[in-house]
Write a protein that holds these residues in place. Structure first.
Motif, PDB file in Angstrom:
ATOM      1  N   LYS A 108       0.661  -1.146   0.048  1.00  0.00           N
ATOM      2  CA  LYS A 108      -0.084  -0.150  -0.044  1.00  0.00           C
ATOM      3  C   LYS A 108       0.970   1.166   0.010  1.00  0.00           C
ATOM      4  N   ARG A 163     -10.266   4.566   6.887  1.00  0.00           N
ATOM      5  CA  ARG A 163     -11.017   3.556   7.881  1.00  0.00           C
ATOM      6  C   ARG A 163     -12.476   3.627   7.620  1.00  0.00           C
ATOM      7  N   HIS A 199       2.047   4.147   1.242  1.00  0.00           N
ATOM      8  CA  HIS A 199       1.819   5.193   2.335  1.00  0.00           C
ATOM      9  C   HIS A 199       2.090   6.490   1.892  1.00  0.00           C
ATOM     10  N   GLY A 227      -1.323   8.300   8.310  1.00  0.00           N
ATOM     11  CA  GLY A 227      -1.191   9.701   7.752  1.00  0.00           C
ATOM     12  C   GLY A 227      -2.506  10.135   7.209  1.00  0.00           C
ATOM     13  N   PRO A 280      -0.061   4.178  16.796  1.00  0.00           N
ATOM     14  CA  PRO A 280       0.315   4.785  15.422  1.00  0.00           C
ATOM     15  C   PRO A 280      -1.053   5.066  14.998  1.00  0.00           C
ATOM     16  N   PHE A 281      -1.020   6.347  14.091  1.00  0.00           N
ATOM     17  CA  PHE A 281      -2.021   6.743  13.362  1.00  0.00           C
ATOM     18  C   PHE A 281      -1.702   7.010  11.886  1.00  0.00           C
TER      19      PHE A 281
HETATM   20  P1  XMP Z   1      -0.733  -1.660   7.523  1.00  0.00           P
HETATM   21  O1  XMP Z   1      -2.465  -1.406   7.360  1.00  0.00           O
HETATM   22  O2  XMP Z   1      -0.014  -1.677   6.089  1.00  0.00           O
HETATM   23  O3  XMP Z   1      -0.392  -0.748   8.381  1.00  0.00           O
HETATM   24  O4  XMP Z   1      -0.812  -2.982   7.906  1.00  0.00           O
HETATM   25  C1  XMP Z   1       0.628  -0.835   8.961  1.00  0.00           C
HETATM   26  C2  XMP Z   1       1.018   0.125   9.904  1.00  0.00           C
HETATM   27  O5  XMP Z   1       1.021   1.650   9.265  1.00  0.00           O
HETATM   28  C3  XMP Z   1       0.070   2.394   9.612  1.00  0.00           C
HETATM   29  N1  XMP Z   1      -0.396   3.205   8.187  1.00  0.00           N
HETATM   30  C4  XMP Z   1       0.241   4.347   7.810  1.00  0.00           C
HETATM   31  N2  XMP Z   1       1.175   5.061   8.483  1.00  0.00           N
HETATM   32  N3  XMP Z   1       0.896   6.633   6.643  1.00  0.00           N
HETATM   33  C5  XMP Z   1       1.237   6.202   7.828  1.00  0.00           C
HETATM   34  O6  XMP Z   1       2.160   7.311   8.378  1.00  0.00           O
HETATM   35  C6  XMP Z   1      -0.069   5.713   5.980  1.00  0.00           C
HETATM   36  O7  XMP Z   1      -0.511   6.035   4.800  1.00  0.00           O
HETATM   37  C7  XMP Z   1      -0.358   4.469   6.495  1.00  0.00           C
HETATM   38  N4  XMP Z   1      -1.156   3.375   6.192  1.00  0.00           N
HETATM   39  C8  XMP Z   1      -1.237   2.436   7.516  1.00  0.00           C
HETATM   40  C9  XMP Z   1      -1.113   1.597  10.427  1.00  0.00           C
HETATM   41  O8  XMP Z   1      -1.745   2.270  10.869  1.00  0.00           O
HETATM   42  C10 XMP Z   1      -0.094   0.666  10.930  1.00  0.00           C
HETATM   43  O9  XMP Z   1       0.487   0.987  11.998  1.00  0.00           O
END
Ligand code: XMP
Length: 512
Positions: free
Chosen positions: A342, A398, A344, A392, A389-390
């Motif tokens: 994905k 969500r 980021h 971006g 973590p949150f």
């Molecule tokens: P996923 O959904 O890929 O998330 O398993 C792994 C961790 O990364 C966070 N997350 C992001 N953090 N920008 C960020 O700074 C983003 O676009 C992004 N997408 C996912 C997610 O909350 C989890 O902790």
């Protein structure tokens, strides 16, 4: 001081980043590098490279486009360990015989250790390992010897008779290999003779100096979301630049309840210049009608940069600092032979043309829990260090499907209920993340005496060490019950609450 390091040559295997991660857990620095790195390039790295690990990969050595390593690295007198595809590659390059796979062997296997030496030192004769391969090595050249075998795999482990070159058909980095950590430890300390002296905080001074040198007498802005990564990067940048740093918090409308006030007051309290930009309308307008998750991420990423550029112009800032961390780069596809999981928003979501002299990413080589360790050492307030973590793009990823103000308000309130209940129950510190997702599924319910047809909220609560893998948390039913009752009571539009019981993999933590 240069630290000992082990490089992981990346053939695109799904567990590649786990290898680097496992090595760092042993306080030895490790980085993923392209599989065709040359001896000259290795020498140019500012590290004491003590070992090379050739990762697995989804290839057969016989495929035309299968990635290869430069065979000269085997002549470097640096120990080499090939795992799975890496193991087959070493055999193939050294004129051993590799049988092309007709069908994949995948799962737990019993391996018989014939010679418990080197990487296999002090292991039992029978070991449980995790296999995932197509090709099989079945004959070795003169100067190699077999160390272990299975029923279907006559040479499941080998070593060179005089050089420190090893191959394992299985994956020691995966938890299902019972003694996998021991095998890696053997390689790191017995074979490579590394010293365990690397700590994530070794990067603090380096990062502060890098920021100072890059920005010079200029000014910089930093994107501050209030998550742990951007918060640590902000503290670091403030240490380097003081008044010449402006932290910009963009409220894109998809933030948690009370977030803007919290971020502003926390950072101001620590003497850091921070400004909040309220850009809700502008983001929502650009996202109207967008349902594809990757498109959402790209639009938010681009709009972020535009907002930053405008703010930067006002104070003539030349540099943009970001809290990008290592897994963001890995998952956004910086690896040549692996898939983008994905994008980021702060990595792959960036537009091609940006109006900054440079982007500085002081945390780019750290994993999330390492960032937390750095945060503690730097003296960040405890509540910031412990925050979940949150992402971006915030609540936008969500809400499944189209984004509206109504849906955003709903998920924001549901998120607060989940967070409050988890924190009240005292479980927060053992969990990686806990939040609500607004699904696209509508379902029938009864509210009072009437039929209701409303939204389904999914609750996602996971345990993890570094977010690359995660497990759904086994939350006590009474806590889940309180969450569900509160959500359906307080949010009349919601008729159903479900609990997500999927691990990562195969799911990701966020739903989009
Ligand atoms: P996923 O959904 O890929 O998330 O398993 C792994 C961790 O990364 C966070 N997350 C992001 N953090 N920008 C960020 O700074 C983003 O676009 C992004 N997408 C996912 C997610 O909350 C989890 O902790």
């Amino acid at each position: 001081m240069k630290h000992d390091a082990i490089l992981v040559l990346d053939f695109g295997g799904q567990y590649c980043n786990l290898i680097a991660r496992r090595i760092r857990e042993h306080k030895v620095y490790s980085e993923i590098v392209p599989c065709d790195i040359t001896p000259e390039e290795i020498k140019e790295l500012n590290m004491n490279v003590k070992g090379l690990i050739l990762s697995g990969g989804p290839w057969s050595v016989y495929e035309k486009d299968a990635p290869k390593f430069g065979s000269r690295i085997l002549e470097m007198c640096i120990p080499v360990l090939g795992l799975c595809y890496g193991h087959q590659m070493i055999a193939y390059f050294s004129n051993g015989k590799v049988k092309p796979g007709t069908k994949k062997e995948y799962g737990i296997a019993q391996v018989t250790v014939d010679k418990p030496v080197g990487v296999l030192k002090e292991l039992d004769r029978r070991e449980k390992v995790w296999m995932s391969h197509g090709d099989t090595v079945y004959e070795l050249p003169e100067d190699y010897e077999m160390l272990a075998f299975t029923g279907s795999c006559p040479i499941a482990a080998f070593r060179h008779k005089t050089k420190q070159i090893y191959g394992l058909q299985w994956h020691p980095e995966v938890v299902h290999t019972e003694n996998g950590m021991k095998m890696l430890r053997n390689f790191i300390f017995e074979v490579c003779k590394c010293e365990a002296n690397w700590r994530p905080e070794s990067l603090i001074d380096k990062a502060v100096t890098e920021i100072r040198e890059t920005v010079g007498e200029g000014t910089a802005i930093i994107g501050l979301s209030g998550g742990i990564d951007s918060s640590v990067a902000t503290f670091m940048a403030a240490k380097a630049l003081g008044e010449r740093l402006l932290a910009i918090y963009v409220d894109h409308g998809f933030m948690r309840l009370g977030e803007t006030e919290y971020v502003e007051s926390t950072f101001k309290k620590h003497g850091i210049n921070v400004v909040a930009i309220h850009a809700q309308e502008r983001f929502l307008k650009r996202l109207e009608g967008v349902v594809d998750p990757e498109e959402k991420r790209k639009i938010i990423g681009e709009e972020f940069i535009r907002v930053f550029e405008e703010a930067a112009k006002k104070i003539s800032a030349d540099y943009l600092i970001q809290g990008t961390i290592y897994p963001d780069r890995i998952e956004s596809g910086f690896r040549k032979h692996s898939e983008t999981i994905k994008t980021h928003h702060n990595v792959g979501g960036l537009p091609e043309e940006i109006a900054f002299k440079a982007i500085i990413e002081p945390l780019r080589d750290l994993y999330k829990d390492e960032v937390r360790a750095v945060a503690k050492i730097m003296g960040l307030p405890d509540e910031l260090v412990r925050r979940q973590p949150f992402p971006g793009p915030g609540l936008a990823v969500r809400i499944i499907g189209e984004l509206t103000i109504e849906k955003t308000e709903l998920v924001r309130k549901a998120d607060k209920i989940v967070a409050d209940e988890i924190e009240k129950s005292g479980l927060g510190d053992c969990l990686w993340q806990y939040f609500a997702v607004l699904t696209e599924t509508k379902s029938t319910g009864v509210k009072g005496d009437s039929r209701a047809y409303g939204y389904t909220v999914a609750v996602r609560i996971v345990e993890s060490k570094e977010a690359m893998t995660a497990g759904f948390a086994r939350i006590p039913y009474d806590v889940l019950e309180r969450i569900s009752t509160k959500i359906t009571n307080e949010l009349p539009q919601v008729t159903r609450v479900v609990y997500d019981i999927t691990h990562k993999p195969p799911a990701t933590i966020e739903w989009e």
